[in-house]
Motif scaffolding. Sequence first.
Motif: not given
Length: 262
Positions: A123-126, A149, A179, A144
Amino acid sequence: MEKLIDIEERIPTLRKKRKRRMTWTFSILLFLFFSALLLVLYLQSSISKIQIITTHGNEIVNAQEIEAVSTLNKGDSLWSFTTSSIEQEIEQHPAIKQAEVSRKRWSEVVISVQEYQPIGFRGTDETRILLENGAEVTSEDAGSMFGPAIGKFDEEKVEKKVISELGKLASENRMLISEIFSSPSKSDPNLITLFMNDGNTVILSALDLSEKMDLYPAVLQQIPIGQKGIVDMEVGTFFESYDSIYGEKGEELVIDEQQDSE
């Protein structure tokens, strides 16, 4: 008549042999005594204790975490463990594919590891990094840097296939993807949508993600410069620009299958 040897003549020779035997025996005992003494002194001294633990090959798992799972501590005896048992402990970590432990110099232990390949993050939690073996680990390194993602998948088997396919991709092609989301259709429950770092959107099946993405750089060469849009690689390869989709002047292209496979 046989010559008789006087026992008194043999006594000096016997005494010399006995003295040499006693000297040899005493020397061995003395050697063993001092060896045991030196061994005891060595084991009691600081030079027989672990003073340095060095790790190599780790990018995802930090050195402190590897030391923790190894069960080794500074101050422990350098000879209180077998390297194979410590390697097995380290390989229990979900991110570690292989470990090698060795003793160096007087009081150093070197741990060399091979990690499973990172293929993206959750998700958005790198900090939640996904690995090629399907494991998920937390790392302070930016996810990243390792890949795209990956959104939530309702079907676990489709997600596992995506992860497996990303592991097959060359890193330079994997880094083209920003993504990945599940977008199943009635005809294909394995359908996924890829948002690319170049601004395009790619639609394809999770079953052949690696095969199709290996062709993507060649597909880009057939898209007019400045045009961005949707590359449909589900069956064949088609491109439709965003301008065309939203009613403005744009292009629709059928990508040459032979050219994109060269």
